[in-house]
Motif scaffolding. Structure first.
Motif: not given
Length: 439
Positions: A313-339
């Motif tokens: 559970w702890e590792f899953g939560a950490l990994a989901i957070t890391a991927v999610g935060v990075t994905s959101i950051s990429v979309m915030a930086v590049f807009g639609n291209l971030g997807l």
């Protein structure tokens, strides 16, 4: 109204309007197909430093009727033959003891072992004498151990390699035994010849036994449960971030929201880019804790064995957070291209370089390079360590946690710094009209 109609007609008549989405999708899917199929169609020919242990415990024996007594060790000869026959570029042959081999197997650092027992030469001598003196005899045994917890395909490769390499050893040893017994008969009983049964036995004098080291329990999908669990974690972060990004932007008025026939465009909230990013990060963190718990509950309910639920559970939560935060950051930086960038990084390049289906050491060199930093490989190694190797740190869990934390830090820095720069330069999220663009 006329300008709007002309603009619409121009868009529909433009070849780029029709070609752009088709080319983009075709490129991404072709890249995924080429990478994934290219990495799994012929793993044996892609072997690169595939780790196998060669354990020679043979103590040797004295040749019968030798004067003076001559010590013989067939295990050493087989060991030398295997080392000569296996390409060192393809295989990482580790000549270690049985205790060290078991330790490495238990951490997933070895895909298999070839074990020559201590009485191998003695049994071979008994077999040779059985060709002259009638009686019950047993074939000498060499054991090939596979490690199913390190990967089902890896275990199959070990089996194939052992069969191929020891097949040649069997032929060589059979020829040697045939000559040995024939020479002895010629010296002691010239009227006798090898029987047909003995000749057939000497064609394959060694019995090669393939066994599994620490077999997997039921409910693991033949060892694929760790890969699919890692894939679920990546999808939760990547897809969850995409959904959260759209929903939050819609509720804050930055994007219109369509629900069936309804078209809703709320009044734009007065939040900066950085503040909006913080809101999305907070939602992703809560989502990660909940989804990781849901994954754990669903997996155990379906019969997946989990010996360390808290760690998973702890590792899953950490990994989901890391991927999610990075994905959101990429979309915030590049807009639609971030997807598109997220799709390339987390899925297109991540799947074939994960090592979850085909081991990295049996994949093209490109995947070994990608596996150094691709999130899916790190998540798979961590999930595998928890599910199959008792959450041992040196089974890959510590490495997976630190790399995941590093990825989370990169996502926070990239998103945070870039959005703050956008805000300071006045690049606020607003509708850009023709008049404002000209200004």
């Amino acid at each position: 109204m006329a300008d709007e109609t002309n603009s619409r007609r121009y868009s529909l008549r433009s070849p780029f309007f029709w070609a752009a989405p088709i080319v983009a999708v075709g490129f991404i899917m072709s890249l995924l197909a080429g990478l994934y199929l290219g990495g799994m169609l012929d793993p044996v020919n892609n072997l690169n430093k595939f780790p196998i242990a060669l354990i020679n415990q043979d103590e040797g024996d004295t040749l019968p009727n030798s004067d003076p007594p001559e010590h013989q060790n067939f295990g050493d000869e087989i060991e030398a033959g295997l080392l000569d026959g296996l390409d060192p570029e393809q295989f990482d042959i580790r000549q270690i003891g049985i205790a060290e081999a078991r330790s490495e197997l238990s951490k997933g650092n070895l895909y298999g072992t070839i074990v020559i027992p201590s009485d191998f030469t003695k049994r071979t001598m008994i077999l040779a004498q059985g060709g002259v003196i009638p009686g019950d005899i047993e074939q000498p045994i060499i054991t090939v151990q596979t490690n199913p917890r390190a990967g089902t395909v890896a275990a199959n490769i070990v089996d194939q390699v052992g069969e191929r390499a020891l097949g040649q050893v069997n032929t060589t040893m059979g020829e040697k035994l045939t000559k040995m017994v024939t020479d002895e008969l010629a010296a002691t009983a010239p009227d006798l010849e090898l029987s047909g049964a003995t000749s057939i036995l000497f064609e394959n004098p060694i019995e090669v036994r393939t066994v599994q080291y620490d077999p997997l329990p039921d409910g693991t999908g033949f060892g694929l449960s760790a890969f699919y669990y890692a894939l679920l974690i990546i999808l939760a972060g990547f897809t969850g971030a995409t959904i959260i990004n759209v929903l939050v932007d819609g509720m804050l008025g930055f994007l219109p929201t369509e629900v069936g026939p309804l078209y809703i465009h709320r009044e734009r909230a007065d939040y900066t880019r950085f503040q909006t990013l913080l809101i999305k990060w907070a939602i992703i963190t809560v989502m990660a804790l909940i989804v990781s718990a849901l994954y754990l509950w669903i997996g155990t309910a379906l019969g997946m064995p989990v010996s360390n639920p808290l760690a998973l559970w702890e590792f899953g939560a950490l990994a989901i957070t890391a991927v999610g935060v990075t994905s959101i950051s990429v979309m915030a930086v590049f807009g639609n291209l971030g997807l598109l960038i997220n799709l390339l990084v987390f899925i297109v390049l991540g799947l074939p370089s994960s090592g979850g289906t085909i081991p990295i050491e049996a994949s093209p060199p490109l995947f070994g390079f990608l596996a150094e930093f691709e999130p899916m490989h790190q998540v798979y190694i961590g999930a595998r360590a928890i599910l199959f190797f008792g959450a041992q740190g040196d089974a890959g869990l510590i490495h997976a946690v630190w790399v995941t934390l590093l990825g989370l830090l990169v996502g926070l820095l990239v998103g945070g710094i870039t959005t703050m720069v956008y805000d300071r330069r006045g690049l606020h999220r607003r509708i850009l009209t023709k008049e404002s663009a000209d200004a």
